[in-house]
Write a protein that holds these residues in place. Structure first.
Motif, PDB file in Angstrom:
ATOM      1  N   ASP A 151      32.645 -18.081  13.676  1.00  0.00           N
ATOM      2  CA  ASP A 151      32.155 -19.184  14.496  1.00  0.00           C
ATOM      3  C   ASP A 151      30.868 -18.752  15.181  1.00  0.00           C
ATOM      4  N   SER A 152      30.128 -19.709  15.709  1.00  0.00           N
ATOM      5  CA  SER A 152      28.802 -19.410  16.263  1.00  0.00           C
ATOM      6  C   SER A 152      28.842 -18.539  17.506  1.00  0.00           C
ATOM      7  N   ASP A 153      30.010 -18.428  18.148  1.00  0.00           N
ATOM      8  CA  ASP A 153      30.120 -17.599  19.356  1.00  0.00           C
ATOM      9  C   ASP A 153      30.886 -16.302  19.092  1.00  0.00           C
ATOM     10  N   GLU A 154      30.911 -15.878  17.830  1.00  0.00           N
ATOM     11  CA  GLU A 154      31.616 -14.651  17.451  1.00  0.00           C
ATOM     12  C   GLU A 154      30.654 -13.651  16.830  1.00  0.00           C
ATOM     13  N   GLU A 155      31.049 -12.373  16.872  1.00  0.00           N
ATOM     14  CA  GLU A 155      30.227 -11.305  16.293  1.00  0.00           C
ATOM     15  C   GLU A 155      31.113 -10.315  15.549  1.00  0.00           C
ATOM     16  N   ILE A 156      30.568  -9.777  14.464  1.00  0.00           N
ATOM     17  CA  ILE A 156      31.226  -8.710  13.723  1.00  0.00           C
ATOM     18  C   ILE A 156      30.627  -7.384  14.181  1.00  0.00           C
ATOM     19  N   THR A 157      31.461  -6.467  14.641  1.00  0.00           N
ATOM     20  CA  THR A 157      30.971  -5.162  15.086  1.00  0.00           C
ATOM     21  C   THR A 157      30.726  -4.256  13.883  1.00  0.00           C
ATOM     22  N   ASN A 158      29.995  -3.158  14.097  1.00  0.00           N
ATOM     23  CA  ASN A 158      29.752  -2.203  13.020  1.00  0.00           C
ATOM     24  C   ASN A 158      31.052  -1.584  12.522  1.00  0.00           C
ATOM     25  N   GLU A 159      31.983  -1.312  13.454  1.00  0.00           N
ATOM     26  CA  GLU A 159      33.265  -0.733  13.073  1.00  0.00           C
ATOM     27  C   GLU A 159      34.052  -1.688  12.181  1.00  0.00           C
ATOM     28  N   LEU A 160      34.017  -2.963  12.520  1.00  0.00           N
ATOM     29  CA  LEU A 160      34.710  -3.968  11.712  1.00  0.00           C
ATOM     30  C   LEU A 160      34.028  -4.126  10.360  1.00  0.00           C
ATOM     31  N   LYS A 161      32.711  -4.128  10.356  1.00  0.00           N
ATOM     32  CA  LYS A 161      31.959  -4.197   9.099  1.00  0.00           C
ATOM     33  C   LYS A 161      32.393  -3.092   8.144  1.00  0.00           C
ATOM     34  N   ASN A 162      32.442  -1.861   8.642  1.00  0.00           N
ATOM     35  CA  ASN A 162      32.813  -0.729   7.797  1.00  0.00           C
ATOM     36  C   ASN A 162      34.246  -0.843   7.296  1.00  0.00           C
ATOM     37  N   GLU A 163      35.133  -1.347   8.146  1.00  0.00           N
ATOM     38  CA  GLU A 163      36.521  -1.521   7.739  1.00  0.00           C
ATOM     39  C   GLU A 163      36.637  -2.594   6.650  1.00  0.00           C
ATOM     40  N   ILE A 164      35.887  -3.677   6.807  1.00  0.00           N
ATOM     41  CA  ILE A 164      35.903  -4.751   5.800  1.00  0.00           C
ATOM     42  C   ILE A 164      35.433  -4.222   4.447  1.00  0.00           C
ATOM     43  N   LEU A 165      34.302  -3.514   4.446  1.00  0.00           N
ATOM     44  CA  LEU A 165      33.756  -2.982   3.198  1.00  0.00           C
ATOM     45  C   LEU A 165      34.723  -2.019   2.533  1.00  0.00           C
ATOM     46  N   SER A 166      35.420  -1.248   3.340  1.00  0.00           N
ATOM     47  CA  SER A 166      36.400  -0.297   2.796  1.00  0.00           C
ATOM     48  C   SER A 166      37.601  -1.026   2.209  1.00  0.00           C
ATOM     49  N   LYS A 167      38.103  -2.011   2.922  1.00  0.00           N
ATOM     50  CA  LYS A 167      39.317  -2.716   2.497  1.00  0.00           C
ATOM     51  C   LYS A 167      39.106  -3.509   1.207  1.00  0.00           C
ATOM     52  N   ILE A 168      38.001  -4.204   1.088  1.00  0.00           N
ATOM     53  CA  ILE A 168      37.828  -5.074  -0.073  1.00  0.00           C
ATOM     54  C   ILE A 168      37.625  -4.283  -1.359  1.00  0.00           C
ATOM     55  N   GLU A 169      37.281  -2.989  -1.245  1.00  0.00           N
ATOM     56  CA  GLU A 169      37.101  -2.165  -2.433  1.00  0.00           C
ATOM     57  C   GLU A 169      38.329  -1.334  -2.768  1.00  0.00           C
ATOM     58  N   ARG A 170      39.192  -1.111  -1.782  1.00  0.00           N
ATOM     59  CA  ARG A 170      40.299  -0.173  -1.984  1.00  0.00           C
ATOM     60  C   ARG A 170      41.681  -0.777  -1.815  1.00  0.00           C
ATOM     61  N   SER A 171      41.770  -2.064  -1.563  1.00  0.00           N
ATOM     62  CA  SER A 171      43.065  -2.681  -1.301  1.00  0.00           C
ATOM     63  C   SER A 171      43.309  -3.852  -2.250  1.00  0.00           C
ATOM     64  N   ASP A 172      44.579  -4.087  -2.544  1.00  0.00           N
ATOM     65  CA  ASP A 172      44.955  -5.227  -3.379  1.00  0.00           C
ATOM     66  C   ASP A 172      45.239  -6.478  -2.559  1.00  0.00           C
ATOM     67  N   THR A 173      45.174  -6.364  -1.242  1.00  0.00           N
ATOM     68  CA  THR A 173      45.418  -7.508  -0.367  1.00  0.00           C
ATOM     69  C   THR A 173      44.308  -8.550  -0.553  1.00  0.00           C
ATOM     70  N   LYS A 174      44.687  -9.820  -0.561  1.00  0.00           N
ATOM     71  CA  LYS A 174      43.738 -10.889  -0.859  1.00  0.00           C
ATOM     72  C   LYS A 174      43.291 -11.690   0.364  1.00  0.00           C
ATOM     73  N   ALA A 175      43.906 -11.425   1.513  1.00  0.00           N
ATOM     74  CA  ALA A 175      43.533 -12.153   2.730  1.00  0.00           C
ATOM     75  C   ALA A 175      43.796 -11.261   3.937  1.00  0.00           C
ATOM     76  N   TYR A 176      42.933 -11.372   4.944  1.00  0.00           N
ATOM     77  CA  TYR A 176      43.065 -10.527   6.128  1.00  0.00           C
ATOM     78  C   TYR A 176      42.906 -11.349   7.408  1.00  0.00           C
ATOM     79  N   ALA A 177      43.701 -10.982   8.391  1.00  0.00           N
ATOM     80  CA  ALA A 177      43.538 -11.503   9.745  1.00  0.00           C
ATOM     81  C   ALA A 177      42.815 -10.448  10.564  1.00  0.00           C
ATOM     82  N   ILE A 178      41.904 -10.894  11.407  1.00  0.00           N
ATOM     83  CA  ILE A 178      41.071  -9.986  12.195  1.00  0.00           C
ATOM     84  C   ILE A 178      41.394 -10.158  13.680  1.00  0.00           C
ATOM     85  N   PRO A 179      41.677  -9.065  14.404  1.00  0.00           N
ATOM     86  CA  PRO A 179      41.899  -9.200  15.852  1.00  0.00           C
ATOM     87  C   PRO A 179      40.606  -9.621  16.541  1.00  0.00           C
ATOM     88  N   ARG A 180      40.751 -10.221  17.719  1.00  0.00           N
ATOM     89  CA  ARG A 180      39.573 -10.755  18.401  1.00  0.00           C
ATOM     90  C   ARG A 180      39.618 -10.426  19.886  1.00  0.00           C
TER      91      ARG A 180
END
Length: 245
Positions: free
Chosen positions: A76-105
């Motif tokens: 949403d327009s009032d949300e931000e992705i942190t560098n730590e979250l960015k790195n976790e996302i990039l790691s998960k989508i390449e190494r996990s079979d999970t197809k959907a993720y919930a993100i804490p806020r």
């Protein structure tokens, strides 16, 4: 009402292509929108969806239709992705079979981070393998329909709820109309003194006993009272529809 901006693709080790979809409205804080865009500048595709008509599920579906990435990240327009979250996302989508993720806020309300009041971890379903995500449904509280199990990321996104009380009340007036209409169409039992009292008491117990809104200080108490008010307004509008039936 969709803008697309193809950003530079990382030419190093190629990972799965990610489309970031940001929902915004013309009245939203432009500085927060710019922070949101900057926080996903690492994604391969950026899609801006201007919510002129419809509801959140319509806007999310519109962005989904335009996205070309293998993975979809909603913001949403009032949300931000942190560098730590960015790195976790990039790691998960390449190494996990999970197809959907919930993100804490982490939620900032009245310029204060809320750690209680039901505001943390406040998981949001926002990251999906494109082919597993079918659509979004629900007018008030939108929910994704997708194949597979949901995973949970550890690093939170940032949410700055930069609204005054007057703006929050205006929002309640709009969404309570939709919520009351949905209850009316579902043939909710006639509202009476007992049901009004019960609804208010349940919301009080939720906000101040279970979620301990008072632990977030005076801001938490104000927010808890606002939530009780919002719930009762929805039921009051339901009552109004019922007596006009």
């Amino acid at each position: 009402f969709v803008q697309k901006n193809m950003v530079k693709i990382n030419k190093k080790i190629k990972v799965s292509m990610i489309s970031a979809i940001i929902l915004f409205r013309n009245e939203d804080d432009e500085s927060l929108l710019n922070k949101a865009k900057e926080s996903v500048s690492w994604c391969d595709e950026l899609i801006l969806v201007n919510g002129v008509k419809g509801s959140f599920n319509d806007w999310r579906n519109e962005g989904l239709k335009k996205a070309k990435g293998e993975w979809i990240l909603y913001l949403d327009s009032d949300e931000e992705i942190t560098n730590e979250l960015k790195n976790e996302i990039l790691s998960k989508i390449e190494r996990s079979d999970t197809k959907a993720y919930a993100i804490p806020r982490r939620n900032y309300i009245f310029n204060k981070e809320f750690k209680h009041s039901g505001q943390y971890p406040d998981y949001q379903k926002r990251l999906f393998l494109r082919k597993s995500l079918k659509k979004w449904v629900g007018q008030v509280h939108e929910e994704p329909m997708f194949d597979g199990e949901i995973g949970h990321l550890k690093n939170p996104m940032i949410h700055r709820k930069n609204m005054t009380l007057s703006e929050m009340i205006d929002k309640t007036n709009k969404w309570s109309e939709i919520e009351s209409e949905l209850m009316f169409e579902a043939n909710h039992p006639p509202m009476n003194i007992f049901r009004f009292a019960s609804a208010g008491l349940r919301e009080f117990i939720l906000r101040f006993v279970k979620q301990k809104a008072f632990l977030d200080g005076k801001e938490g108490v104000i927010y808890g009272i606002y939530q009780i008010y919002s719930k009762l307004i929805s039921y009051a509008k339901l009552w109004e529809k019922q007596i006009k039936k």
